[in-house]
Design an enzyme around this catalytic site. Structure first.
Site, short mmCIF file in Angstrom:
data_model
loop_
_atom_site.label_atom_id
_atom_site.label_comp_id
_atom_site.label_asym_id
_atom_site.label_seq_id
_atom_site.Cartn_x
_atom_site.Cartn_y
_atom_site.Cartn_z
N HIS A 1 0.83 -1.21 0.00
CA HIS A 1 0.00 0.00 0.00
C HIS A 1 0.86 1.26 0.00
O HIS A 1 0.60 2.20 -0.76
CB HIS A 1 -0.92 0.01 1.23
CG HIS A 1 -1.71 1.27 1.37
ND1 HIS A 1 -2.93 1.45 0.78
CD2 HIS A 1 -1.43 2.43 2.04
CE1 HIS A 1 -3.38 2.66 1.07
NE2 HIS A 1 -2.49 3.27 1.84
N GLU A 2 1.89 1.29 0.83
CA GLU A 2 2.76 2.47 0.88
C GLU A 2 3.52 2.65 -0.42
O GLU A 2 3.73 3.78 -0.86
CB GLU A 2 3.72 2.37 2.07
CG GLU A 2 3.04 2.29 3.44
CD GLU A 2 1.99 3.38 3.65
OE1 GLU A 2 2.15 4.49 3.09
OE2 GLU A 2 1.01 3.12 4.37
#
Length: 228
Positions: free
Chosen positions: A100-101
């Site tokens: 996600h990051e």
């Protein structure tokens, strides 16, 4: 309805929803942190793999100084920062959060419009978030309508930031799922668990946006009422 009645009517429901969503996120992450990924890769290795696959070889992946869920992408330094449990972890949750990051790093690379707008808005939000409550209190205490109006406008900037955050976060999760699947970094069952982590995390931003909108509506209503 009294001002206190309005306050509770506007703010208690999103507060309860927020607590429920935070509980769901915590329990989902804790559950999936106990499920190992079959490839044995750490969150840091998964992040590095996705970055390199997307040509982002110069973006560092480093441990974040905070505790759990302190993971973030820093657009000013162009770094992916992972909490220790995600950085070293070899679980489904670690992989999902790391991906996600990296999704934010890909947004940055591709100049994703909501990401660019949120980044441009950030300095104004920093000022508004530190200032609006003091102006609001001063406006109500000293009955200076103009100060209260400015406070509501500044808080509206904070709310706008929360709303713009929604598509940014959902898109980062979409990119994460796509990368994990296309690169074969998770298997079938692991993909389901990763999706649940990402969905639970995204809901926290929905709750934050709803709470901010409700608070803005309350202050706007009180302000307009005081003008009449």
């Amino acid at each position: 309805m009294s001002s206190w009645g309005l306050y509770f009517a506007f703010l208690i429901p999103p507060l309860v929803l927020g607590f429920w969503i935070q509980h769901r996120l915590k329990s989902t992450v804790e559950r999936e942190m106990k499920v190992p990924v079959s490839n044995g890769m750490t969150g840091e290795q998964v992040a590095r793999t996705i970055l390199e696959h997307n040509g982002l070889v110069d973006v560092p992946v480093q441990p974040a100084p905070g505790g759990p869920l302190s993971d973030h992408y820093d657009p000013t330094k162009r770094t992916v920062n992972l909490s220790q449990g995600v950085f070293d972890g070899r679980s489904v949750a670690s992989v999902a959060i790391a991906a996600h990051e990296v999704g934010h790093a890909i947004q940055h690379q591709k100049a994703y419009a909501p990401f660019k707008f949120r980044s441009a808005l950030f300095p104004a939000v920093q000022f508004a978030s530190r200032t609006w409550i003091f102006l609001l209190l001063a406006g109500f205490i000293f009955k200076i309508t103009g100060l209260a109006a400015v406070a509501v406008i500044l808080f509206a900037v904070v709310v706008l930031f929360q709303l713009v955050t929604l598509p940014v976060e959902y898109d980062a999760s979409r990119r994460a799922k796509q990368q994990l699947s296309s690169l074969g970094l998770v298997s079938g069952g692991e993909a389901d668990g990763a999706s649940q982590v990402l969905s639970a995390a995204a809901l926290t931003y929905v709750a934050a946006a709803l709470a901010a909108l409700s608070q803005l509506a309350y202050y706007a209503l009180i302000f307009l009422g005081n003008r009449n």
